[in-house]
Design a protein around this motif. Sequence first.
Motif, short mmCIF file in Angstrom:
data_model
loop_
_atom_site.label_atom_id
_atom_site.label_comp_id
_atom_site.label_asym_id
_atom_site.label_seq_id
_atom_site.Cartn_x
_atom_site.Cartn_y
_atom_site.Cartn_z
N ALA A 89 0.83 -1.20 0.00
CA ALA A 89 0.00 0.00 0.00
C ALA A 89 0.87 1.25 0.00
CB ALA A 89 -0.95 0.00 1.20
N CYS A 90 1.96 1.23 0.76
CA CYS A 90 2.87 2.38 0.78
C CYS A 90 3.49 2.61 -0.60
CB CYS A 90 3.98 2.16 1.80
SG CYS A 90 3.44 2.26 3.51
N GLU A 91 3.94 1.54 -1.23
CA GLU A 91 4.56 1.67 -2.56
C GLU A 91 3.55 2.16 -3.59
OE1 GLU A 91 6.98 1.69 -5.90
OE2 GLU A 91 7.37 1.93 -3.77
N LEU A 92 2.34 1.65 -3.56
CA LEU A 92 1.31 2.09 -4.49
C LEU A 92 0.99 3.56 -4.26
CD1 LEU A 92 -0.60 1.27 -6.77
CD2 LEU A 92 -2.24 0.54 -5.03
N SER A 93 0.91 3.97 -3.01
CA SER A 93 0.66 5.36 -2.67
C SER A 93 1.78 6.25 -3.19
CB SER A 93 0.53 5.51 -1.15
OG SER A 93 0.39 6.86 -0.79
N ARG A 94 3.01 5.83 -3.01
CA ARG A 94 4.15 6.61 -3.51
C ARG A 94 4.13 6.73 -5.02
NH1 ARG A 94 8.45 6.17 -6.26
NH2 ARG A 94 8.14 3.94 -6.56
N ARG A 95 3.91 5.60 -5.67
CA ARG A 95 3.94 5.55 -7.13
C ARG A 95 2.80 6.37 -7.76
NH1 ARG A 95 4.41 0.22 -7.67
NH2 ARG A 95 2.20 -0.10 -8.01
N GLU A 96 1.63 6.26 -7.20
CA GLU A 96 0.45 6.94 -7.76
C GLU A 96 0.17 8.30 -7.11
OE1 GLU A 96 -2.85 4.27 -7.90
OE2 GLU A 96 -1.77 2.83 -9.19
#
Length: 99
Positions: A81-88
Motif C-alpha cells: 500500500a505504501c509503494e502504491l501510494s508513492r507511485r500513484e
Amino acid sequence: VRMELAGERDQIAVGLDDRTPLASVEAHGPPAPGKPWQGFLERFGPAYEAELDAFVRLVRGEAANPCDGLEALAALRIAEACELSRRERRPVRVDAVAP
C-alpha cells in the motif's frame, strides 16, 4: 534511527530516547543528549541477540514462532500500500491491497 509519522490529527515518533543524537536548532529547544549512541551495534546489539535467541529456541522446538505467516502477510500488504501510494501519489488504504 527513528521514524516520524505525520497525519491529519497527530504526529508521532518512534525511536526517540534520551540518547538519540537529535538536537533542536531553536534557541530554547532541547539540547543534544549528553551521551549519544556511538554506533549501530551499541544501540541494536541487544535486539539482535534477542532475535537470535528466539530463532534458536524456535528451531529447537522450545518456543512457538512469534511472527506467524499472517503477520508477515499483513506487513507485506502495508508495504505494498505504501509503494502504491508513492507511485500513484495518492492515499491507499491497506484493505485495498489484495491479500
